[in-house]
Design an enzyme around this catalytic site. Structure first.
Site, mmCIF file in Angstrom:
data_model
loop_
_atom_site.group_PDB
_atom_site.id
_atom_site.type_symbol
_atom_site.label_atom_id
_atom_site.label_comp_id
_atom_site.label_asym_id
_atom_site.label_seq_id
_atom_site.Cartn_x
_atom_site.Cartn_y
_atom_site.Cartn_z
ATOM 1 N N GLU A 298 30.293 41.536 -6.823
ATOM 2 C CA GLU A 298 31.217 42.689 -6.778
ATOM 3 C C GLU A 298 32.394 42.444 -7.714
ATOM 4 O O GLU A 298 32.727 41.297 -7.968
ATOM 5 C CB GLU A 298 31.827 42.832 -5.364
ATOM 6 C CG GLU A 298 30.869 43.130 -4.282
ATOM 7 C CD GLU A 298 31.527 42.945 -2.913
ATOM 8 O OE1 GLU A 298 32.765 42.973 -2.801
ATOM 9 O OE2 GLU A 298 30.766 42.751 -1.962
ATOM 10 N N LYS B 181 36.145 41.834 -8.658
ATOM 11 C CA LYS B 181 37.326 41.348 -7.949
ATOM 12 C C LYS B 181 38.499 42.191 -8.453
ATOM 13 O O LYS B 181 39.017 41.969 -9.551
ATOM 14 C CB LYS B 181 37.547 39.865 -8.243
ATOM 15 C CG LYS B 181 38.660 39.259 -7.424
ATOM 16 C CD LYS B 181 38.651 37.753 -7.615
ATOM 17 C CE LYS B 181 39.783 37.065 -6.900
ATOM 18 N NZ LYS B 181 41.079 37.689 -6.991
ATOM 19 N N ASP C 17 42.020 43.691 -9.035
ATOM 20 C CA ASP C 17 43.346 43.085 -9.041
ATOM 21 C C ASP C 17 44.341 44.073 -8.427
ATOM 22 O O ASP C 17 45.027 44.803 -9.121
ATOM 23 C CB ASP C 17 43.732 42.753 -10.489
ATOM 24 C CG ASP C 17 44.729 41.627 -10.535
ATOM 25 O OD1 ASP C 17 45.048 41.069 -9.471
ATOM 26 O OD2 ASP C 17 45.193 41.306 -11.641
ATOM 27 N N TYR D 25 35.417 46.713 0.975
ATOM 28 C CA TYR D 25 34.283 45.796 0.808
ATOM 29 C C TYR D 25 33.990 44.916 2.019
ATOM 30 O O TYR D 25 33.089 44.103 1.982
ATOM 31 C CB TYR D 25 34.502 44.904 -0.413
ATOM 32 C CG TYR D 25 35.847 44.187 -0.422
ATOM 33 C CD1 TYR D 25 36.884 44.683 -1.182
ATOM 34 C CD2 TYR D 25 36.060 43.038 0.338
ATOM 35 C CE1 TYR D 25 38.121 44.062 -1.192
ATOM 36 C CE2 TYR D 25 37.295 42.405 0.334
ATOM 37 C CZ TYR D 25 38.321 42.928 -0.435
ATOM 38 O OH TYR D 25 39.544 42.321 -0.443
ATOM 39 N N LYS E 258 36.393 33.688 -11.793
ATOM 40 C CA LYS E 258 37.563 34.245 -12.486
ATOM 41 C C LYS E 258 37.288 34.435 -13.976
ATOM 42 O O LYS E 258 36.699 33.577 -14.625
ATOM 43 C CB LYS E 258 38.770 33.297 -12.318
ATOM 44 C CG LYS E 258 39.226 33.131 -10.894
ATOM 45 C CD LYS E 258 39.919 34.380 -10.370
ATOM 46 C CE LYS E 258 41.314 34.508 -10.871
ATOM 47 N NZ LYS E 258 42.331 34.000 -9.975
ATOM 48 N N CYS F 167 67.940 43.048 -44.381
ATOM 49 C CA CYS F 167 66.496 42.815 -44.392
ATOM 50 C C CYS F 167 66.243 41.309 -44.500
ATOM 51 O O CYS F 167 66.784 40.655 -45.392
ATOM 52 C CB CYS F 167 65.851 43.537 -45.575
ATOM 53 S SG CYS F 167 64.155 43.038 -45.852
ATOM 54 N N CYS G 265 64.737 40.498 -48.198
ATOM 55 C CA CYS G 265 65.442 40.670 -49.466
ATOM 56 C C CYS G 265 66.958 40.670 -49.316
ATOM 57 O O CYS G 265 67.681 40.682 -50.314
ATOM 58 C CB CYS G 265 64.982 41.958 -50.151
ATOM 59 S SG CYS G 265 65.539 43.437 -49.287
ATOM 60 N N CYS H 42 64.127 48.781 -44.186
ATOM 61 C CA CYS H 42 64.662 48.238 -45.421
ATOM 62 C C CYS H 42 64.240 49.245 -46.479
ATOM 63 O O CYS H 42 63.049 49.525 -46.623
ATOM 64 C CB CYS H 42 64.040 46.874 -45.712
ATOM 65 S SG CYS H 42 64.334 46.360 -47.405
ATOM 66 N N CYS I 91 61.729 45.131 -52.400
ATOM 67 C CA CYS I 91 61.719 44.085 -51.380
ATOM 68 C C CYS I 91 60.358 43.371 -51.398
ATOM 69 O O CYS I 91 59.319 44.022 -51.284
ATOM 70 C CB CYS I 91 61.979 44.715 -50.017
ATOM 71 S SG CYS I 91 61.724 43.588 -48.657
HETATM 72 S S1 IVH Z 1 36.250 39.051 -0.542
HETATM 73 C C1 IVH Z 1 35.956 36.676 3.037
HETATM 74 N N1 IVH Z 1 35.862 40.884 -2.362
HETATM 75 O O1 IVH Z 1 40.721 38.745 -4.060
HETATM 76 C C2 IVH Z 1 36.397 37.752 2.154
HETATM 77 N N2 IVH Z 1 38.015 39.906 -2.199
HETATM 78 O O2 IVH Z 1 41.316 35.841 -4.471
HETATM 79 C C3 IVH Z 1 37.326 37.301 1.106
HETATM 80 N N3 IVH Z 1 39.628 40.832 -3.814
HETATM 81 O O3 IVH Z 1 42.483 38.125 -1.124
HETATM 82 C C4 IVH Z 1 37.684 38.343 0.136
HETATM 83 N N4 IVH Z 1 38.278 42.290 -4.731
HETATM 84 O O4 IVH Z 1 42.499 40.514 -2.010
HETATM 85 C C5 IVH Z 1 36.743 40.026 -1.808
HETATM 86 N N5 IVH Z 1 35.352 42.551 -3.894
HETATM 87 C C6 IVH Z 1 36.245 41.708 -3.353
HETATM 88 C C7 IVH Z 1 37.573 41.623 -3.792
HETATM 89 C C8 IVH Z 1 38.431 40.699 -3.204
HETATM 90 C C9 IVH Z 1 39.500 41.795 -4.711
HETATM 91 C C10 IVH Z 1 40.862 40.052 -3.567
HETATM 92 C C11 IVH Z 1 41.236 39.926 -2.132
HETATM 93 C C12 IVH Z 1 41.370 38.436 -1.899
HETATM 94 C C13 IVH Z 1 41.490 37.885 -3.271
HETATM 95 C C14 IVH Z 1 40.965 36.467 -3.291
#
Ligand code: IVH
Length: 682
Positions: free
Chosen positions: A112, A114, A116, A238, A327, A421, A424, A439, A444
């Site tokens: 999935e 992640k 931000d 999720y 990451k 400038c 020059c 300038c 120049c």
């Molecule tokens: S799972 C046991 N799934 O990432 C469940 N986290 O670095 C643990 N996050 O604190 C989290 N997208 O805020 C999970 N698809 C995703 C996520 C996700 C973002 C965040 C979440 C967590 C942080 C961990």
């Protein structure tokens, strides 16, 4: 008098349409029709305040500001994730968990995004949203229910209409909801919305936000829900944190399906794999495509699909062993601003840039980053010596987001823009209504490099083999003092320069000689007059027989050309009025660089079918160059202009069009491709 069943029906309907609009992105009624339903509901609620329930769609906004947030104990720990930096790290994780439990050998994996954003926990009792909280320390969070209510993709009532629902992938879920259901998701602000919000704040002269994550977090922790409501936040869920009084799926894949079937927004890029290597390949594929997503992501999460097995694997601190965050390289990093340099561009504009303590961002060492302009430095109060947040994303040039004010030591120095400038030493100038400082010294040296670079570039004289290094070499050796000098270069002069052998020298001289055959339009574009791009240069070349005639034209005459306004007219007149530029024209003529332009002759007319029609060309056409397209249209009696207006008859559309395309669409201008254009001409 309204009756109660109409009230209930309205609430159901509005929830349904909200879901179509905010979760599924496919509304089935118009905004006006939706407003009508909502207004009817509001009227009934005004008559019968005692009917109002917490799940009413009108309860999204209007809550009173709080003086603080109450604490909420989570029904189960809200866990974090261990990180893996790269594929080998992820493989090492798999090996570790395999050693703990050999069932992992046969496990499936869900990948999935992640997101931000900000982790939030949503509580539903009998399908009604009753409480929402931040993650806090994982045990206890803050009660931000009123703020979360304003997020329209969060259902206030789980819109279940039948007791069983077919999911996307054939599983049938028992949707007799748990009486108490707690789910977790990530609230965030889409990147586009974030940029629009910052633009709005900037225009209003208010402080801008640093990134979508901070903005989402800041917006959700507002004590006044009205403020949160004005922020374009959304969510993807999720996880099921807790369920009582009902059954929920026990695999991650099915949880996603189930949540989706319940009407929650769920990512559509999650995939399930039997083969861990495929999961890694999928994860890595998103590293390259991360800019395609509407939200910022700092990686992907790889989860063991079987949640019973995952739970049995236990934890390391707050990190469950059953999942890992893969990451992506960070794109925002803090480093020290060692100094501020100033670059002089082709048009003389001075651009400040940051000289940084070298730092790695997304696999690249960054030592320089743009600071945009001097106003930006002042607005953000960026000081030399500051720790600064630097971002490098996608194709964008690294830029300084702003200082980290909290770690200032007091020795940081405020920055004063230069009055001379840096290349020059001449005084710099500021034009009314523009942020930039210039300038204006045509001689120049810094401008000369950029000038020549532009002159020889593809869209201009197209002299191959004349890169910036050679341009600098030619200037340093004194052989070139302006672009016309390129045409007087001698073979032995070049051979005397470092790195020049026979072949390189001959190729360069041939390329320079060949460029004498370029059109007047290209030469005008190559001169680099402020505001005169390729299309405008084409218009000018179509109007004037050669450079001398253009150089003598007045601002009024120039403004006869369609799409050429007073600012560009003045800029053209100014350019030709400078004695250094007059000298340049003489030199160009003397070396034989003097193409002819002017109106196409009548005998080259092929037809009059385009008589009275005005065309605008945008993007790259399959076979025609800009000049070709213009000549083609004019040879059939049409006119080509630079900007789209109500008067434009056709927009000729190529690949990667600019804003002209949007404008044409909004004005309802007819749009044709190259093939259609040819067909129209017969
Ligand atoms: S799972 C046991 N799934 O990432 C469940 N986290 O670095 C643990 N996050 O604190 C989290 N997208 O805020 C999970 N698809 C995703 C996520 C996700 C973002 C965040 C979440 C967590 C942080 C961990």
């Amino acid at each position: 008098m309204a009756n109660k069943s109409r009230y209930e029906e309205l609430k159901e309907n509005i929830h349904f349409h909200n879901h179509r609009y905010h979760v599924m992105d496919s509304p089935v009624i118009s905004d006006a029709e939706f407003d009508q339903l909502l207004n009817e509901l509001k009227r009934i609620e005004a008559e019968h305040p005692d009917w109002i329930t917490a799940d009413s769609p009108t309860r999204r906004a209007g809550a009173k500001p709080a003086d603080r947030f109450d604490k909420v104990r989570h029904p189960a720990p809200i866990l974090s994730l261990a990180n893996a930096f790269g594929a080998d790290d992820a493989r090492a994780w798999l090996e570790r968990v395999k050693r703990i439990d050999d069932r992992v050998e046969k496990a499936k994996f869900v990948v999935e995004p992640k997101i931000d954003g900000l982790s939030v926990v949503l509580h539903y009792r009998d399908g009604v949203f009753v409480q929402g909280a931040t993650r806090g320390d994982g045990e206890v969070g803050e009660d931000i229910t009123q703020n979360l209510r304003t997020i329209r993709s969060i259902p206030l009532k789980i819109p279940v209409r039948e007791s069983k629902v077919e999911s996307r992938k054939s599983a049938t879920f028992d949707l007799r909801l748990p009486t108490y259901l707690v789910i977790r998701g990530e609230a965030f602000m889409p990147v586009k919305e974030f940029e629009a919000l910052n633009r709005k704040l900037e225009e209003a002269g208010e402080k801008t936000y640093q990134n979508p994550r901070n903005t989402a977090a800041g917006s959700l922790r507002q004590l006044d829900p009205e403020l949160t409501a004005s922020r374009p936040l959304t969510i993807l869920v999720y996880q099921i944190v807790h369920a009582e009084g009902g059954k929920v799926p026990t695999s991650q894949w099915e949880i996603l399906e189930y949540l989706k079937a319940l009407g929650f927004p769920v990512t559509d890029i999650a995939r399930r794999f039997d083969d861990f290597e495929k999961a890694i390949a999928y994860t890595e594929s998103w590293e390259k495509k991360r800019d395609d997503l509407s939200y910022e992501t700092d990686g992907m999460v790889i989860k063991i699909d079987d949640l019973t097995l995952a739970a049995e694997l236990g934890f390391v601190g707050k990190d469950p062993r059953g999942a890992i965050a893969f990451k992506f390289p960070a794109r925002e990093v803090t480093t020290t601003l060692k100094d501020i340099g100033v670059a002089v561009g082709r048009t003389g504009v001075l651009t400040p840039y940051a000289i940084l303590e070298p730092v790695e961002i997304g696999g690249v060492i960054v030592e320089r980053a743009t600071l945009h302009n001097f106003d930006y430095i002042a607005e953000k109060d960026i000081r030399v010596g500051d720790r600064v947040l630097v971002k490098r994303a996608g194709e964008v040039i690294p830029y300084v987001i702003g200082p980290v004010v909290d770690v200032r030591k007091g020795k940081e120095k405020k920055y004063k823009p230069p009055t001379k400038c840096p290349a020059c030493g001449q005084d710099v100038e500021h034009f009314e209504g523009e942020v930039a400082w210039y300038c204006v010294n045509a001689a120049c040296p810094a401008q000369l490099v950029r000038n020549i670079e532009h002159f020889v570039s593809r869209g201009a004289m197209d002299i191959e083999g004349l890169g910036i290094k050679i341009v600098e070499q030619l200037i340093e050796s004194g052989l070139v003092k302006d672009v016309a000098d390129l045409y007087s270069l001698k073979r032995d002069q070049l051979l005397a320069l470092e790195g020049f052998k026979d072949k390189k020298t001959d190729n360069l001289l041939t390329a320079i000689e060949n460029s004498k055959g370029q059109s007047l339009a290209r030469l005008i574009a190559a001169l680099g007059i402020h505001g005169v791009g390729e299309v405008m240069a084409g218009d000018l070349a179509g109007t004037f027989p050669e450079l001398e005639a253009l150089s003598k034209s007045s601002a009024e005459e120039l403004q006869q050309i369609e799409g050429l306004g007073p600012n560009i007219a003045e800029s053209i007149v100014d350019w030709f009025a400078r004695s250094s530029n007059q000298k340049l024209l003489k030199k160009l003529k003397a070396v034989g660089m003097w193409p002819r332009g002017g109106k196409l002759k009548v005998e080259s007319r092929k037809s009059n079918v385009f008589d009275g029609l005005t065309f605008v060309v945008t993007g790259t056409l399959p076979t025609f160059s800009r000049d070709d397209a213009k000549a083609f249209i004019e040879s059939h009696g049409g006119k080509v202009t630079d900007s789209v207006s109500k008067k434009t008859s056709y927009l000729v559309l190529g690949e990667n069009p600019g804003s002209k395309f949007d404008k044409a669409k909004s004005l309802g201008v007819k749009i044709v491709g190259e093939a259609e254009l040819k067909k129209l001409a017969g």
